[in-house]
Design a protein around this motif. Sequence first.
Motif, PDB file in Angstrom:
ATOM      1  N   LYS A 335     -11.370   0.839  -8.823  1.00  0.00           N
ATOM      2  CA  LYS A 335     -11.742   1.263  -7.480  1.00  0.00           C
ATOM      3  C   LYS A 335     -10.781   0.690  -6.437  1.00  0.00           C
ATOM      4  CE  LYS A 335     -15.627   1.103  -4.242  1.00  0.00           C
ATOM      5  NZ  LYS A 335     -17.008   0.600  -4.014  1.00  0.00           N
ATOM      6  N   GLU A 336     -10.464  -0.611  -6.590  1.00  0.00           N
ATOM      7  CA  GLU A 336      -9.536  -1.242  -5.637  1.00  0.00           C
ATOM      8  C   GLU A 336      -8.156  -0.583  -5.700  1.00  0.00           C
ATOM      9  OE1 GLU A 336      -9.505  -5.369  -6.483  1.00  0.00           O
ATOM     10  OE2 GLU A 336     -11.575  -5.714  -5.806  1.00  0.00           O
ATOM     11  N   GLU A 339      -8.260   2.855  -4.021  1.00  0.00           N
ATOM     12  CA  GLU A 339      -8.337   2.726  -2.565  1.00  0.00           C
ATOM     13  C   GLU A 339      -6.983   2.339  -1.970  1.00  0.00           C
ATOM     14  OE1 GLU A 339     -11.419  -0.061  -1.888  1.00  0.00           O
ATOM     15  OE2 GLU A 339     -13.066   1.394  -2.162  1.00  0.00           O
ATOM     16  N   SER A 343      -4.746   4.813   0.398  1.00  0.00           N
ATOM     17  CA  SER A 343      -4.424   4.311   1.741  1.00  0.00           C
ATOM     18  C   SER A 343      -2.913   4.307   1.991  1.00  0.00           C
ATOM     19  CB  SER A 343      -5.008   2.906   1.904  1.00  0.00           C
ATOM     20  OG  SER A 343      -4.658   2.365   3.149  1.00  0.00           O
ATOM     21  N   GLN A 411      -6.848  11.334  -8.460  1.00  0.00           N
ATOM     22  CA  GLN A 411      -8.263  11.237  -8.831  1.00  0.00           C
ATOM     23  C   GLN A 411      -8.484  11.590 -10.291  1.00  0.00           C
ATOM     24  OE1 GLN A 411     -10.214  13.812  -6.014  1.00  0.00           O
ATOM     25  NE2 GLN A 411     -10.463  12.172  -4.473  1.00  0.00           N
TER      26      GLN A 411
END
Length: 484
Positions: A335-336, A339, A343, A411
């Motif tokens: 997840k990190e 993200e 970003s 994704q």
Amino acid sequence: MGKDVDSSVVKIKPDAYYKMILHVFRFGNRARNHSQNIEVMGVLIGHLEEGEDKKFKNVIIEDAVPISHGSSVEVEFSINDYIFFEKANSMYLEKNWFMVGWYHSHPDLFQHKIFFSPTDVKNQFGWQNELNPSGIALVFDHAYLDNPEDPGFRAIRLTNPTNVRDSSVHQVTAIVEPPDSLEYYFKIVELINCVHTKDPPITEENETADIFGDVKVPKLNQLQFKQPMIDQHKVIESFQIGLANFLDLSLTPLIDFLNSISTNISGEIENNNVEISTNLNQLKELINTGIDKIQRKYKDDLNAELFNAEGYVDDFLDQIDGYQGEIITILDEIKEIVEVKVSDLLKEKFDVLKNEFSRDYDEFHKKLVDFNSDISVNLDNLEKIETSLNSLSEKINTIKETTLEKIKKMQKETSDVTSKKQSKALGILTDLNKKSQKFLTNMKAAVLILESTKKPIFEKIDKLESEKKQLLSKIKELEKGGSD
């Protein structure tokens, strides 16, 4: 014994009292030899009576379970007893009953004096403590039953169960409730049948079976040999005609001699039968004792192995919990990463759009300035600006589509990585489950192997004993030959 320091009451149901009396009298009563009376021990099943908040609560005893018997002096708990205690709690869990205490007897005293020995105090701390300060002990003394109004026992508690150094005890009021059902009296009929069939009226949880239960050793009166006798009068009467004198002089001594021989033979046969009966009884007692020791040892070893197996399974479960933690950590890391990448990509594309827009804006501003000086030129520039804006719009749309495609691709890649790691984790968990099942299967197989090897081991022991006797015989012959 100490003073009465609590006002609580112990209420005993009829079935519980009936079982305790049967157990106590089976191993200790006035009909047995005084030295053969044996202490018994069992657990009390019931619940606490809810009411006013006080240190000691009323105890309701619903059932009693005979556990074991010990010496004529005192009884202590074994590892098998503690294993059954855990089993008993689970058996009565649906009724919200639990082990509220224990009972035992002092059958070798018969002196109208209940007492609590140091061993009894040590055992009581196991039943009465901070978790259950209302735990109770019932102590039976057969002498009290001489009084028709006495139930034959006394209820006892530790005065200070939170202090193991304080061994003071006190007596508690106890009530035996009368029977309220006809089923109770049917138990009396069953008891009478047991008296006639000589079957035990009640059995203990840790009692081992008598392997010679169906083998009956003949009694001494059944082994008496009927002495054969020759009736000399009938013999003489058959030869009276013409041979009366001959029979008196010749056959009578012969018949007396034969009768004396039969008397000697019958005496020897009776003596041999008595000796055989005694030897059979001794052999039966020795084999029963040996089998009982083997059963207890085997049972203790099996319980120890089962404890080890439970520990092994717990270790597997701990490993599974550890893998679950690793899976959660991996998902957090994924997840990190997603993200951060999303970003960074958005920031990069925004900077590119910002720079291109700034550049186009500067060009547009310059063209506007030139438009003030030359309208015709400005008209041309307006067309170029419009074209540039259209081109810029197309670029923005293209960049937007490209960015969306890259985000979808990331994704998908992230989902594939996550799916693979989850599949790997599930595979590890499945493999651990299979290993646990295989280990349990191996344990059951080991138990079956141990059971199947018990008989060959006994046969091997018998064979070794026989070979030992043969070797000893040969050694004696060799020693005898050497001395000659």
